[in-house]
Enzyme design. Sequence first.
Site, short mmCIF file in Angstrom:
data_model
loop_
_atom_site.label_atom_id
_atom_site.label_comp_id
_atom_site.label_asym_id
_atom_site.label_seq_id
_atom_site.Cartn_x
_atom_site.Cartn_y
_atom_site.Cartn_z
N HIS A 11 0.46 3.38 0.31
CA HIS A 11 -0.04 4.31 1.49
C HIS A 11 0.67 5.55 1.03
O HIS A 11 1.56 6.01 1.84
CB HIS A 11 0.12 3.88 2.73
CG HIS A 11 -0.69 4.48 4.08
ND1 HIS A 11 -1.49 4.15 4.82
CD2 HIS A 11 -0.28 5.75 4.31
CE1 HIS A 11 -1.89 4.99 5.62
NE2 HIS A 11 -0.90 5.89 5.45
N HIS A 13 -0.50 9.79 0.68
CA HIS A 13 -1.57 10.89 0.64
C HIS A 13 -1.20 12.11 -0.20
O HIS A 13 0.26 12.76 -0.17
CB HIS A 13 -1.77 11.73 2.10
CG HIS A 13 -2.21 10.73 3.16
ND1 HIS A 13 -3.40 10.64 3.24
CD2 HIS A 13 -1.65 9.75 3.97
CE1 HIS A 13 -3.81 9.93 4.47
NE2 HIS A 13 -2.49 9.22 4.76
N HIS A 191 -7.18 3.76 8.07
CA HIS A 191 -6.15 3.87 9.06
C HIS A 191 -6.62 3.62 10.46
O HIS A 191 -8.00 3.79 10.91
CB HIS A 191 -6.09 5.52 9.11
CG HIS A 191 -5.22 6.10 8.00
ND1 HIS A 191 -5.55 5.87 6.43
CD2 HIS A 191 -4.19 6.81 7.74
CE1 HIS A 191 -4.76 6.53 5.85
NE2 HIS A 191 -3.83 7.16 6.61
N GLU A 194 -2.42 3.57 14.73
CA GLU A 194 -1.18 4.46 14.68
C GLU A 194 -1.48 5.14 15.85
O GLU A 194 -0.59 5.10 16.87
CB GLU A 194 -1.34 5.44 13.40
CG GLU A 194 -0.42 6.51 13.29
CD GLU A 194 -0.31 7.48 12.26
OE1 GLU A 194 0.47 8.17 12.02
OE2 GLU A 194 -1.53 7.78 11.67
N ASP A 272 3.49 7.53 3.37
CA ASP A 272 2.71 8.39 3.93
C ASP A 272 2.66 9.60 3.67
O ASP A 272 2.04 10.12 2.52
CB ASP A 272 2.83 8.22 5.51
CG ASP A 272 1.62 8.54 6.32
OD1 ASP A 272 0.58 8.66 5.79
OD2 ASP A 272 1.75 8.75 7.50
N ASP A 273 3.49 10.74 3.99
CA ASP A 273 3.62 12.08 3.65
C ASP A 273 5.05 12.36 3.68
O ASP A 273 5.73 13.14 4.33
CB ASP A 273 2.95 13.11 4.70
CG ASP A 273 1.35 12.50 5.06
OD1 ASP A 273 0.65 12.74 4.00
OD2 ASP A 273 1.12 11.99 6.13
#
Length: 329
Positions: A11, A13, A191, A194, A272-273
Amino acid sequence: MSHSLPKVELHLHLEGAAPPALIRAMAQERNEDLSGIFDESGNYSYRDFWDFLRVYEAATSVLRTPADYYRLTRAVLEECVNSGVIYVESFLSPDFCGGRDVVAWRDYLGAIREAAEEARRQDGIEMRGIVTAIRHFGPEKARETALCAAETAGDFITGFGLAGDETMGRPRDFAWSFDCAREAGLRLTAHAGEWGGPDSVAAVIDDLRVERIGHGVRAIEDLALVERIAEAGIVLEVCPGSNIALGVYPDWRSHPIEKLRERGVKVTVSTDDPPFFHTTMIREYRMLVDTFGWDESDLSELALNAARAAFCDEQTRAAVLKRLENANA
C-alpha cells in the site's frame, strides 16, 4: 532487527511517496515557489488532514511529464530499497498521468516501468502497479480509469483499486469499474475503514468484491465483521503510522492492528505516503516491536502475509517467498 529483515509493501501511493528533496528540485527547475509546504528541515509540513491534502496537491503539481514520473519512480524505489523492501505494489492513477487518456497513460506507464526495471536489475526490488480510481472524482471518471487499467493489464499492471475521500459516494457507484477491471484479469482492492466506519468496509466487500482492503482498521468496531473478514481470508493493507499521523488514532498503543491480528485477520504493514507521515518501513516495524512486543517471527509473518496476498504472477511470488524464507532460515 527491523533494518535487516526483508519486507513486502502493498500500500504505497507513488506521488505520495515523493521525497521532499525531489519535489523541491523539480520546483526550482521550473522556477516555482513551493516553500510554503516545507518546514525548516525541508520536510513536508501540514496542520491536519485537510491541510495534508493541500500540501499533497501542491507537491505533486510539479509532476507533469513521463520523464518526471521516471525520476519519481526511481527515487521512490531507492527509498524502498533503503528500508529493505524487496517487493512493492504502488497505486498509480491515470487521473494524474495523462488525464485518463489511454494513449497518454501508456506513455507515463512506459516511463514508470522503465524506472522499475532499472531498479529491479540494480537493486533486486520487484514493483507492480495497481491502477487506482479517485473516489471523489466520481463514478464516471472512474470508468475511464478502469478502461485505462483494462487496456494495460498484464505483467506489471496487476491490480485495480479505489482511493480518495471515503465520504464521497458509495462503493456500489463504482461497481461497473470494478467489474471491468475484474474481467480484464486484474486483482481488486479498495480503501475503506480509515475515515469511514465498519459499514464502509462491509460495503467494499459486498459491492466491489475485493480480496484486499486498504486500511480497513475501523472494522474493529464491529466484531462480527472482523470475524467475517478473518473467515474469508480478506487481507488488510494496514498503515499504522499514517493512521496516527492523520489522527485516525491518537497513538500507537491505541491502534487496532494487534487486536485484528489476534482475531485471525491477515494483516500486512505499509507506509501509505511515507515522507508526509515521517515514516519508513523500518520505522513501522520498529514501532510494532516497541509498542506490542512483536518479535522477528511476528514481523516475518507480516512479510509472508503480504507476499502471499501480492497481486503478481506465481513465479514472482515464489521468488519473493524464497527470499523471505532464506532470511528466516
